[in-house]
Scaffold this motif. Structure first.
Motif, mmCIF file in Angstrom:
data_model
loop_
_atom_site.group_PDB
_atom_site.id
_atom_site.type_symbol
_atom_site.label_atom_id
_atom_site.label_comp_id
_atom_site.label_asym_id
_atom_site.label_seq_id
_atom_site.Cartn_x
_atom_site.Cartn_y
_atom_site.Cartn_z
ATOM 1 N N LEU A 98 61.233 -62.205 13.847
ATOM 2 C CA LEU A 98 62.309 -61.809 12.938
ATOM 3 C C LEU A 98 61.764 -61.152 11.677
ATOM 4 O O LEU A 98 62.377 -60.217 11.139
ATOM 5 N N THR A 99 60.615 -61.598 11.224
ATOM 6 C CA THR A 99 59.984 -60.968 10.059
ATOM 7 C C THR A 99 59.575 -59.539 10.392
ATOM 8 O O THR A 99 59.717 -58.631 9.564
ATOM 9 N N GLY A 100 59.079 -59.338 11.598
ATOM 10 C CA GLY A 100 58.762 -57.978 12.030
ATOM 11 C C GLY A 100 59.991 -57.088 12.052
ATOM 12 O O GLY A 100 59.937 -55.921 11.632
ATOM 13 N N MET A 101 61.105 -57.625 12.514
ATOM 14 C CA MET A 101 62.360 -56.882 12.516
ATOM 15 C C MET A 101 62.736 -56.473 11.094
ATOM 16 O O MET A 101 63.121 -55.322 10.841
ATOM 17 N N GLU A 102 62.634 -57.405 10.171
ATOM 18 C CA GLU A 102 62.993 -57.112 8.786
ATOM 19 C C GLU A 102 62.042 -56.095 8.162
ATOM 20 O O GLU A 102 62.455 -55.248 7.365
ATOM 21 N N PHE A 103 60.773 -56.160 8.555
ATOM 22 C CA PHE A 103 59.796 -55.233 7.992
ATOM 23 C C PHE A 103 60.090 -53.796 8.405
ATOM 24 O O PHE A 103 60.086 -52.893 7.567
ATOM 25 N N ILE A 104 60.353 -53.559 9.686
ATOM 26 C CA ILE A 104 60.584 -52.170 10.097
ATOM 27 C C ILE A 104 61.937 -51.667 9.601
ATOM 28 O O ILE A 104 62.119 -50.460 9.447
ATOM 29 N N ALA A 105 62.878 -52.583 9.331
ATOM 30 C CA ALA A 105 64.129 -52.160 8.706
ATOM 31 C C ALA A 105 63.888 -51.724 7.270
ATOM 32 O O ALA A 105 64.522 -50.780 6.774
ATOM 33 N N SER A 106 62.955 -52.374 6.598
ATOM 34 C CA SER A 106 62.648 -52.053 5.209
ATOM 35 C C SER A 106 61.684 -50.870 5.086
ATOM 36 O O SER A 106 61.741 -50.116 4.114
ATOM 37 N N TYR A 107 60.798 -50.729 6.068
ATOM 38 C CA TYR A 107 59.780 -49.672 6.020
ATOM 39 C C TYR A 107 59.768 -48.884 7.325
ATOM 40 O O TYR A 107 58.771 -48.893 8.062
ATOM 41 N N PRO A 108 60.847 -48.184 7.634
ATOM 42 C CA PRO A 108 60.915 -47.484 8.924
ATOM 43 C C PRO A 108 59.866 -46.391 9.076
ATOM 44 O O PRO A 108 59.417 -46.115 10.192
ATOM 45 N N ILE A 110 56.755 -46.396 8.139
ATOM 46 C CA ILE A 110 55.491 -46.967 8.591
ATOM 47 C C ILE A 110 55.509 -47.171 10.102
ATOM 48 O O ILE A 110 54.542 -46.839 10.807
ATOM 49 N N HIS A 111 56.606 -47.695 10.607
ATOM 50 C CA HIS A 111 56.673 -47.929 12.049
ATOM 51 C C HIS A 111 56.768 -46.623 12.821
ATOM 52 O O HIS A 111 56.234 -46.521 13.933
ATOM 53 N N ARG A 112 57.403 -45.608 12.258
ATOM 54 C CA ARG A 112 57.443 -44.298 12.912
ATOM 55 C C ARG A 112 56.040 -43.714 13.051
ATOM 56 O O ARG A 112 55.688 -43.146 14.083
ATOM 57 N N ILE A 113 55.231 -43.869 12.015
ATOM 58 C CA ILE A 113 53.845 -43.396 12.088
ATOM 59 C C ILE A 113 53.097 -44.145 13.183
ATOM 60 O O ILE A 113 52.364 -43.551 13.988
ATOM 61 N N TYR A 114 53.284 -45.447 13.232
ATOM 62 C CA TYR A 114 52.604 -46.263 14.239
ATOM 63 C C TYR A 114 53.014 -45.833 15.651
ATOM 64 O O TYR A 114 52.157 -45.696 16.545
ATOM 65 N N LEU A 167 50.547 -62.865 22.681
ATOM 66 C CA LEU A 167 51.367 -62.918 21.464
ATOM 67 C C LEU A 167 51.371 -61.578 20.738
ATOM 68 O O LEU A 167 52.415 -61.144 20.241
ATOM 69 N N HIS A 168 50.223 -60.924 20.664
ATOM 70 C CA HIS A 168 50.169 -59.595 20.050
ATOM 71 C C HIS A 168 51.046 -58.620 20.832
ATOM 72 O O HIS A 168 51.809 -57.840 20.247
ATOM 73 N N THR A 169 50.931 -58.674 22.147
ATOM 74 C CA THR A 169 51.720 -57.767 22.992
ATOM 75 C C THR A 169 53.211 -58.023 22.823
ATOM 76 O O THR A 169 54.015 -57.088 22.745
ATOM 77 N N LEU A 170 53.588 -59.293 22.738
ATOM 78 C CA LEU A 170 54.997 -59.648 22.567
ATOM 79 C C LEU A 170 55.539 -59.098 21.250
ATOM 80 O O LEU A 170 56.591 -58.439 21.229
ATOM 81 N N LEU A 171 54.838 -59.354 20.145
ATOM 82 C CA LEU A 171 55.305 -58.885 18.848
ATOM 83 C C LEU A 171 55.355 -57.364 18.809
ATOM 84 O O LEU A 171 56.346 -56.780 18.347
ATOM 85 N N ASP A 172 54.318 -56.735 19.324
ATOM 86 C CA ASP A 172 54.242 -55.273 19.292
ATOM 87 C C ASP A 172 55.382 -54.646 20.094
ATOM 88 O O ASP A 172 56.086 -53.756 19.616
ATOM 89 N N LEU A 175 58.909 -55.120 18.527
ATOM 90 C CA LEU A 175 59.196 -54.194 17.432
ATOM 91 C C LEU A 175 59.386 -52.769 17.945
ATOM 92 O O LEU A 175 60.216 -52.026 17.420
ATOM 93 N N GLN A 176 58.651 -52.388 18.970
ATOM 94 C CA GLN A 176 58.860 -51.065 19.560
ATOM 95 C C GLN A 176 60.263 -50.966 20.155
ATOM 96 O O GLN A 176 60.922 -49.925 20.051
ATOM 97 N N SER A 177 60.719 -52.035 20.781
ATOM 98 C CA SER A 177 62.049 -52.037 21.395
ATOM 99 C C SER A 177 63.151 -51.886 20.352
ATOM 100 O O SER A 177 64.198 -51.293 20.615
#
Length: 214
Positions: A98-108, A110-114, A167-172, A175-177
Motif C-alpha cells: 500500500l505504501t508503494g501504491m501511495e508513492f507512485i500516486a504521489s510521484y508518478p 519517477i515510476h514512469r522513468i522506471y 517479495l521483490h518480484t511481488l512488490l515490483d 506497482l507495475q500493475s
C-alpha cells in the motif's frame, strides 16, 4: 551511482530542487535516449554547460536523479515497516504494498522513468540503476524474512534468498500493475479505486501466507 559535483551541491536548496524536478520531467517524458540537455537547459533558463558542470554528463544527471528517487522511496517504506511491525511479517508486507501504491500516486514521474527503463530502453547505466533498485529491495526485505523465521512466523526451512526474490518480484509487479494496464495480468487493480487495490493487496499477502507460514 553518480555523485553531483560541488558546483551543484553548493547551490541553494530551491535551485537544486528545481533542477532535479526539471530532470525528472525530461526523463519521464522522453526516456533516457530521447532526453535533451538543450531542452532541459532551456526549461531551466541556464546554459547547457552548467548541467555538465553539475553532473559531468547526461548519464551522471540520470544516475543522480534516479538515485535520489530511490532514496525518496526508502523513507515511507521504513515508516510503514515500523508502523506495522507489531502486526507481524504479513502485515508489514501488506503495508509495504500500500505504501508503494501511495508513492507512485504521489510521484508518478519517477515510476514512469522506471517503467521506461525496465521495459523499453537500453542504455549504459541500465544494469547499474536496476541493480541499485534490487539491492535496496533486498536490504529492506531480508531483515524482515530473517526476523519472521526467528519469531516462528515463517517456515524454518524457508530459503531467505528465494523469499527476498519473491517479495521483490511481488512488490515490483504490483506497482507495475497499478501504472500500466498491459501489466495488470488480470489482477484488476489498474485504474481501480483504493478499496479494490487494498482488497487485492490483502489477497496477495494471504496467498503468500499459505506458502511461507510456519
Amino acid at each position: 551511482m553518480s555523485d553531483a559535483r560541488g558546483t551543484f551541491t553548493n547551490l541553494p536548496e530551491d535551485k537544486r530542487a528545481r533542477v532535479l524536478d526539471a530532470a525528472l520531467e525530461e526523463f519521464a517524458d522522453h526516456g533516457f535516449q530521447g532526453a535533451s540537455m538543450n531542452r532541459l537547459a532551456t526549461r531551466l533558463s541556464i546554459a547547457k554547460g552548467s548541467i555538465f558542470q553539475y553532473f559531468g554528463s547526461k548519464e551522471g544527471l540520470f544516475a543522480y536523479t534516479f538515485g535520489r528517487a530511490v532514496d525518496l522511496f526508502k523513507a515511507p517504506l521504513k515508516a510503514a515497516r515500523e508502523r506495522a511491525r507489531d502486526g507481524g511479517f504479513f502485515e508489514v508486507l501488506r503495508q509495504s504494498l500500500l505504501t508503494g501504491m501511495e508513492f507512485i500516486a504521489s510521484y508518478p514521474r519517477i515510476h514512469r522513468i522506471y517503467l521506461k527503463m525496465l521495459h523499453n530502453e537500453d542504455f549504459p547505466l541500465r544494469e547499474q540503476v536496476l541493480g541499485q533498485v534490487r539491492a535496496a529491495s533486498a536490504k529492506y526485505f531480508r531483515p524482515l524474512v530473517l526476523e519472521g523465521i526467528e519469531r516462528g512466523e515463517l517456515r524454518p526451512d524457508l530459503d531467505p534468498d528465494l523469499a527476498v526474490y519473491v517479495l521483490h518480484t511481488l512488490l515490483d509487479r504490483f506497482l507495475q500493475s497499478l501504472a500500466a494496464a498491459p501489466l495488470d495480468g488480470g489482477l484488476g487493480i489498474f485504474g481501480a479505486p483504493r478499496d479494490v487495490v487494498e482488497r487485492r493487496a490483502g489477497e496477495l499477502v494471504e496467498f503468500l501466507r499459505r506458502g511461507f507460514s510456519a
